[in-house]
Every structure is written in C-alpha cells, then in structure tokens.
Design a protein around this motif. Structure first.
Motif, PDB file in Angstrom:
ATOM      1  N   ALA A 177       0.970  -1.219  -0.224  1.00 19.93           N
ATOM      2  CA  ALA A 177      -0.165  -0.065   0.121  1.00 19.93           C
ATOM      3  C   ALA A 177       0.796   1.306   0.236  1.00 19.93           C
ATOM      4  O   ALA A 177       0.269   2.187  -0.819  1.00 19.93           O
ATOM      5  CB  ALA A 177      -0.749  -0.362   1.638  1.00 19.93           C
ATOM      6  N   GLU A 178       2.362   1.241   0.706  1.00 25.77           N
ATOM      7  CA  GLU A 178       2.803   2.575   0.576  1.00 25.77           C
ATOM      8  C   GLU A 178       3.674   2.354  -0.625  1.00 25.77           C
ATOM      9  O   GLU A 178       4.114   3.501  -1.032  1.00 25.77           O
ATOM     10  CB  GLU A 178       3.578   2.361   2.135  1.00 25.77           C
ATOM     11  N   ARG A 179       4.201   1.919  -1.432  1.00 25.96           N
ATOM     12  CA  ARG A 179       4.746   1.390  -2.508  1.00 25.96           C
ATOM     13  C   ARG A 179       4.003   2.654  -3.283  1.00 25.96           C
ATOM     14  O   ARG A 179       3.998   3.005  -4.279  1.00 25.96           O
ATOM     15  CB  ARG A 179       5.323   0.408  -3.154  1.00 25.96           C
ATOM     16  N   ALA A 180       2.548   1.411  -3.244  1.00 26.38           N
ATOM     17  CA  ALA A 180       1.714   2.084  -4.362  1.00 26.38           C
ATOM     18  C   ALA A 180       1.104   3.947  -4.365  1.00 26.38           C
ATOM     19  O   ALA A 180       0.527   4.236  -5.543  1.00 26.38           O
ATOM     20  CB  ALA A 180       0.391   1.633  -3.974  1.00 26.38           C
ATOM     21  N   ALA A 321      -2.226  11.195 -24.167  1.00 23.90           N
ATOM     22  CA  ALA A 321      -2.567  11.824 -22.629  1.00 23.90           C
ATOM     23  C   ALA A 321      -1.821  10.779 -21.565  1.00 23.90           C
ATOM     24  O   ALA A 321      -1.543  11.229 -20.473  1.00 23.90           O
ATOM     25  CB  ALA A 321      -4.215  12.560 -22.274  1.00 23.90           C
ATOM     26  N   TRP A 322      -2.798   9.649 -21.283  1.00 24.73           N
ATOM     27  CA  TRP A 322      -2.063   8.918 -20.745  1.00 24.73           C
ATOM     28  C   TRP A 322      -0.605   8.649 -20.606  1.00 24.73           C
ATOM     29  O   TRP A 322       0.297   8.417 -19.697  1.00 24.73           O
ATOM     30  CB  TRP A 322      -2.844   7.430 -21.261  1.00 24.73           C
ATOM     31  N   THR A 323      -0.215   8.391 -21.743  1.00 25.81           N
ATOM     32  CA  THR A 323       2.128   8.560 -22.296  1.00 25.81           C
ATOM     33  C   THR A 323       2.233   9.726 -21.270  1.00 25.81           C
ATOM     34  O   THR A 323       3.567   9.293 -20.753  1.00 25.81           O
ATOM     35  CB  THR A 323       1.993   8.406 -23.246  1.00 25.81           C
ATOM     36  N   LEU A 324       1.862  11.129 -21.426  1.00 23.12           N
ATOM     37  CA  LEU A 324       2.606  12.596 -20.243  1.00 23.12           C
ATOM     38  C   LEU A 324       2.252  11.866 -19.104  1.00 23.12           C
ATOM     39  O   LEU A 324       3.137  12.584 -18.590  1.00 23.12           O
ATOM     40  CB  LEU A 324       1.293  12.950 -20.902  1.00 23.12           C
ATOM     41  N   MET A 325       0.982  11.071 -19.196  1.00 20.91           N
ATOM     42  CA  MET A 325       1.100  10.865 -17.312  1.00 20.91           C
ATOM     43  C   MET A 325       2.404  10.166 -16.553  1.00 20.91           C
ATOM     44  O   MET A 325       2.952  10.492 -15.684  1.00 20.91           O
ATOM     45  CB  MET A 325      -0.414  10.640 -17.318  1.00 20.91           C
ATOM     46  N   VAL A 326       2.084   9.046 -17.294  1.00 18.22           N
ATOM     47  CA  VAL A 326       3.496   7.880 -17.047  1.00 18.22           C
ATOM     48  C   VAL A 326       4.246   8.396 -17.055  1.00 18.22           C
ATOM     49  O   VAL A 326       5.331   8.335 -16.021  1.00 18.22           O
ATOM     50  CB  VAL A 326       3.439   6.742 -18.182  1.00 18.22           C
ATOM     51  N   ALA A 327       4.988   9.466 -17.788  1.00 21.68           N
ATOM     52  CA  ALA A 327       6.408   9.816 -18.003  1.00 21.68           C
ATOM     53  C   ALA A 327       6.498  10.827 -16.589  1.00 21.68           C
ATOM     54  O   ALA A 327       7.432  11.229 -16.214  1.00 21.68           O
ATOM     55  CB  ALA A 327       6.328  10.974 -19.289  1.00 21.68           C
ATOM     56  N   SER A 328       5.302  11.909 -16.773  1.00 16.07           N
ATOM     57  CA  SER A 328       5.646  12.952 -15.662  1.00 16.07           C
ATOM     58  C   SER A 328       5.658  11.908 -14.177  1.00 16.07           C
ATOM     59  O   SER A 328       6.139  12.932 -13.033  1.00 16.07           O
ATOM     60  CB  SER A 328       4.198  13.613 -15.902  1.00 16.07           C
ATOM     61  N   TYR A 329       4.928  10.614 -14.205  1.00 12.39           N
ATOM     62  CA  TYR A 329       5.543  10.524 -12.476  1.00 12.39           C
ATOM     63  C   TYR A 329       6.544   9.242 -12.448  1.00 12.39           C
ATOM     64  O   TYR A 329       6.756   9.389 -11.192  1.00 12.39           O
ATOM     65  CB  TYR A 329       3.973   9.029 -12.559  1.00 12.39           C
ATOM     66  N   LEU A 330       7.436   9.320 -13.345  1.00 15.26           N
ATOM     67  CA  LEU A 330       9.179   8.652 -13.314  1.00 15.26           C
ATOM     68  C   LEU A 330       9.310   8.996 -12.200  1.00 15.26           C
ATOM     69  O   LEU A 330      10.240   8.416 -11.564  1.00 15.26           O
ATOM     70  CB  LEU A 330       8.977   8.087 -14.836  1.00 15.26           C
ATOM     71  N   PRO A 331       9.875  10.706 -12.135  1.00 15.45           N
ATOM     72  CA  PRO A 331      10.367  10.386 -11.290  1.00 15.45           C
ATOM     73  C   PRO A 331      10.385  10.705 -10.141  1.00 15.45           C
ATOM     74  O   PRO A 331      11.206  10.806  -8.677  1.00 15.45           O
ATOM     75  CB  PRO A 331      10.850  12.632 -11.581  1.00 15.45           C
ATOM     76  N   ALA A 332       9.042  10.544  -9.898  1.00 20.35           N
ATOM     77  CA  ALA A 332       8.680  10.341  -7.683  1.00 20.35           C
ATOM     78  C   ALA A 332       9.017   9.206  -7.782  1.00 20.35           C
ATOM     79  O   ALA A 332       9.499   8.931  -6.792  1.00 20.35           O
ATOM     80  CB  ALA A 332       6.562  10.681  -8.128  1.00 20.35           C
ATOM     81  N   LEU A 333       8.609   8.026  -8.810  1.00 25.51           N
ATOM     82  CA  LEU A 333       9.280   6.811  -8.331  1.00 25.51           C
ATOM     83  C   LEU A 333      10.416   6.792  -8.336  1.00 25.51           C
ATOM     84  O   LEU A 333      10.859   5.871  -7.396  1.00 25.51           O
ATOM     85  CB  LEU A 333       8.575   6.140  -9.529  1.00 25.51           C
ATOM     86  N   TYR A 335      13.028   8.297  -6.921  1.00 26.16           N
ATOM     87  CA  TYR A 335      13.025   8.960  -6.327  1.00 26.16           C
ATOM     88  C   TYR A 335      13.082   8.264  -4.944  1.00 26.16           C
ATOM     89  O   TYR A 335      14.015   8.606  -3.992  1.00 26.16           O
ATOM     90  CB  TYR A 335      12.183  10.982  -5.882  1.00 26.16           C
ATOM     91  N   HIS A 336      12.028   7.605  -4.938  1.00 30.31           N
ATOM     92  CA  HIS A 336      11.221   6.955  -3.712  1.00 30.31           C
ATOM     93  C   HIS A 336      11.944   4.789  -3.841  1.00 30.31           C
ATOM     94  O   HIS A 336      11.796   4.439  -3.337  1.00 30.31           O
ATOM     95  CB  HIS A 336       9.840   6.948  -3.544  1.00 30.31           C
ATOM     96  N   GLY A 337      12.430   5.072  -5.127  1.00 27.07           N
ATOM     97  CA  GLY A 337      13.274   3.174  -5.163  1.00 27.07           C
ATOM     98  C   GLY A 337      11.970   2.670  -5.270  1.00 27.07           C
ATOM     99  O   GLY A 337      12.730   1.669  -5.862  1.00 27.07           O
ATOM    100  N   ARG A 338      11.434   3.385  -6.852  1.00 30.00           N
ATOM    101  CA  ARG A 338      10.362   2.529  -7.120  1.00 30.00           C
ATOM    102  C   ARG A 338      10.365   1.894  -8.103  1.00 30.00           C
ATOM    103  O   ARG A 338      10.715   2.811  -9.417  1.00 30.00           O
ATOM    104  CB  ARG A 338       8.583   3.158  -6.621  1.00 30.00           C
ATOM    105  N   SER A 339       9.482   0.547  -8.900  1.00 31.93           N
ATOM    106  CA  SER A 339       9.779   0.156 -10.473  1.00 31.93           C
ATOM    107  C   SER A 339       9.200   1.370 -10.710  1.00 31.93           C
ATOM    108  O   SER A 339       8.521   1.552 -11.058  1.00 31.93           O
ATOM    109  CB  SER A 339       9.433  -1.274 -10.385  1.00 31.93           C
ATOM    110  N   PRO A 340       9.412   1.320 -11.941  1.00 37.65           N
ATOM    111  CA  PRO A 340       8.814   2.370 -12.838  1.00 37.65           C
ATOM    112  C   PRO A 340       7.370   1.601 -13.882  1.00 37.65           C
ATOM    113  O   PRO A 340       6.602   2.267 -13.937  1.00 37.65           O
ATOM    114  CB  PRO A 340       9.566   3.228 -14.140  1.00 37.65           C
ATOM    115  N   LEU A 341       7.773   0.828 -13.513  1.00 33.08           N
ATOM    116  CA  LEU A 341       6.687  -0.419 -13.428  1.00 33.08           C
ATOM    117  C   LEU A 341       5.410   0.139 -13.155  1.00 33.08           C
ATOM    118  O   LEU A 341       3.907  -0.059 -13.109  1.00 33.08           O
ATOM    119  CB  LEU A 341       6.582  -1.693 -13.088  1.00 33.08           C
TER     120      LEU A 341
END
Length: 383
Positions: A177-180, A321-333, A335-341
């Motif tokens: 839950a925390e990773r998500a 739009a979904w692709t841009l959303m995914v790309a924008s979220y990758l740096p946050a993942l 930073y937290h050491g989470r998989s880009p998946l």
C-alpha cells in the motif's frame, strides 16, 4: 463523444508538463558553502503517543554534527504510551545528553488545532531555555535526521536569508500500500504546490512540509506568533503562507537523506491519513470538492478509460495523455526507489485519493473532520 474529452485531457497534460512550474522534476538541492559561523538553533518536537519512533528521532537530532549550540524541546502532548520516557532514554545515550527538555502541553483550548498548540507550548519553552536561538526547527517526532542535515539547512538559510527553510522528507515506502500511494502523495503535493513557485518570492504560492521546518525566530515574531495559525490542521502550509506574505523568502525542497519513520501499513491507514485533512485543504467547500472530483476524473481517469473504450483519434489522443501522465510520474518513482512499472497505475492511485477526499467531506459532515490519534479539534476553524 470521446474526442472532446480526450483532447481536453491531452491539452491539460501539455500544460501540466510545460506550464506548472516543473512540478514533476524531482531534483535534489545542491550543497551550499557554509558560513564562518552558524547560529544557535532550538528544535521543537510535538509528540503524541510516539514511543515507537521518538527515541530514534530525538537521538538523530542530538547527534547532529552542528558546530553551534543546539537544544531540543520535546512537547509531550498528553501521551499515554511512554513517549517522554523514550525520548529521555535516547537523549541520555546521545552526544548531547543534556540537550533535551521535555515539557507537557497544557489542556487544548477551544479554537486550537492540537499540533499547533503543542508547537506554541514548545516555542514558549524554547524562549526560556535557549533565548538566543536565531532559528527554531519545527520537526515531527517520527523524522530520522542525517548527521549533517541541520548544518546544511542552517547554512542555506543564512546564505539565502530565508525566513523558512523546509524539507519534504522521504516517506516510509515498504508495504504494498505504501509503495503504491506514498510516491503519489509527494507527486500530488508538488502538483498542487510547485516547489519552483514556492521558492519564488514574487509568486503567491506558499507551502512547507511540517516534518522539517527551520524558521527564523524574528519571522515568527513578525507574524504575531503561532496564534495566527491556531486553528489550522494543515499548519505547515498555513505557516508558510503567513511568513511569505509581503515577499519574504521561503524555500521548500526534497530531502536527500532525512526520512519518515512512520509506517502506514495497509491501505486503510493510508486512506484515513488522506481523509483526515483533504476536505480541510478544500476549505470545506462543496463547490471546490466538486471541482476537484471533476478535474481528477478528467485528468487521471479519462485517459486510460478512453484509450480502452474509444477508437480512432479519440483513442490516440487519450493514449497520448496517458503517456504524458506516465512520463511525469517516473521521477517521483525514481526518487522513492520504486520500479517504473508502477507508473501506468497512477490512474488507479488517483481514484484511491479521490475516494479518500470524498470520504473526508463525509467525515466532516458527520462531525469527525480532523480526527487524529483519538482526538478531535475542539471547534470549527476560526475565521
């Protein structure tokens, strides 16, 4: 039918990536040159039933590699789990065994949020204990500070003449839950308060992260003390707004090493954490709640739904739009050491946050808004 909403979602995502203060860029602050002398600091730590983590937090403060006087004032906010004893034990084994003062918060008066009242109690005790402290470090009882953290924080405040210097610490990110949800928490916060805008004296946006806030004493005096924000549940952002008013300098960055020791465990605890203050963030406004629900649906939920349900241009526009959303979220993942998946699942996480926000409004209508650690705020916000 689908094309107009898909096109609108795509246009919004173009704006978010290009015009929203670069909120999605998760860069870390660069080190600053330390001045010849650093000023005395007093740390104020509100603590309510934090026995499990407060010892490590207090020890990390008292073990700071800080060359000037440093004292910690812990405010025991009516704990019943041995919080004060755990803090004293940690102090005894630290490099500054005499550097801790423990005081008990008085009974919470009407109109005050519990944490702000504890902060004020600590501030009054600090004025007596360390009257010459130039800065107050407001920090939570569940933060693990790196040894050189305060040194760099104070050096930046001195070099840039900051009245408030805040760090958003790395959140606990271990359970499923925390990773998500935790990377998304920071991502959504930065979307709401782009750090570049926060750090710009000419921009109206103001925010801080309550886990680490180094505040110049004279700045607190200038705004009339903490009475100004006495009823605020989101006390950190309220304090930042009060200090920044008039063009005074504040700064908010991501922490490189400071981290939260608080684990939320399962999805239910994360849900309650969001629901505690989400409706407060919307100023208890049904219209703002409806606007947020519509915006989150359009921005986060429409792209994947239309990608699956539509055909032709609408599908490709939604997929973009979904692709841009995914790309924008990758740096946050990252930073937290989470998989880009995890990135394609952001719409599901957004739906979770939206549900908790709606539940926050429901709790407020039932008289349970602001409930935290078994205590309710004594009155509605003071207007």
């Amino acid at each position: 039918m689908y094309l107009p909403v898909a096109a609108l979602a795509f246009a919004i995502w173009l704006y978010l990536l290009l015009g929203r203060g670069g909120y999605w860029r998760f860069g870390l602050p660069k080190a600053v040159v330390e001045p010849a002398a650093l000023p005395p600091v007093v740390a104020v730590v509100p603590a309510r039933n934090e026995a499990a983590v407060v010892g490590r937090a207090v020890a990390s403060l008292l073990d700071q590699d800080y060359p000037a006087p440093l004292h910690v004032v812990l405010v025991d906010d009516h704990s019943d789990d041995g919080t004060a004893a755990a803090a004293r034990a940690a102090a005894a084994g630290s490099r500054r065994p005499g550097g801790l003062t423990v005081c008990r918060a008085p009974v919470l008066p009407p109109g005050w949020a519990g944490k702000v009242w504890a902060m004020r109690t600590g501030l009054e005790a600090a004025a007596e204990t360390v009257p010459d402290a130039a800065y107050v470090l407001f920090t939570d009882a569940d933060i693990d500070h790196p040894p050189g953290g305060l040194r760099q924080l104070a050096a930046r405040s001195e070099a840039e003449r900051l009245d408030l210097n805040s760090l958003m610490v790395r959140l606990h990110c271990e359970t499923v839950a925390e990773r998500a949800t935790m990377p998304a928490f920071v991502y959504f916060f930065r979307m709401l308060y782009p750090f570049r805008w926060v750090n710009d004296p000419g921009h109206a946006v103001a925010a801080a992260a309550g886990g680490v806030m180094l505040v110049r004493r004279e700045a607190v005096d200038r705004i009339g003390g903490l009475t100004t924000i006495r009823s605020e549940l989101i006390d950190d952002c309220a304090l930042a707004a009060a200090i920044k008013a008039g063009g005074h300098r504040i700064r908010l960055e991501l922490a490189e090493e400071a981290r939260s020791l608080r684990g939320y465990g399962g999805a239910g605890n994360v849900w309650r954490m969001i629901a505690r203050s989400a409706y407060t963030q919307l100023r208890y406004s049904p219209l703002l709640l409806a606007g947020v629900a519509l915006a989150m649906t359009l921005v986060f939920i429409v792209p994947p739904v239309v990608t699956v349900a539509a055909e032709g241009p609408a599908r490709w526009m939604a997929a973009a739009a979904w692709t841009l959303m995914v790309a924008s979220y990758l740096p946050a993942l990252k930073y937290h050491g989470r998989s880009p998946l995890w990135a394609p699942a952001l719409p599901l996480v957004a739906a979770f946050y939206l549900g908790a926000t709606l539940d926050s409004a429901r709790r407020h209508r039932m008289g349970r808004g602001g409930e935290w650690k078994g205590r309710m705020r004594t009155t509605d916000p003071v207007r």
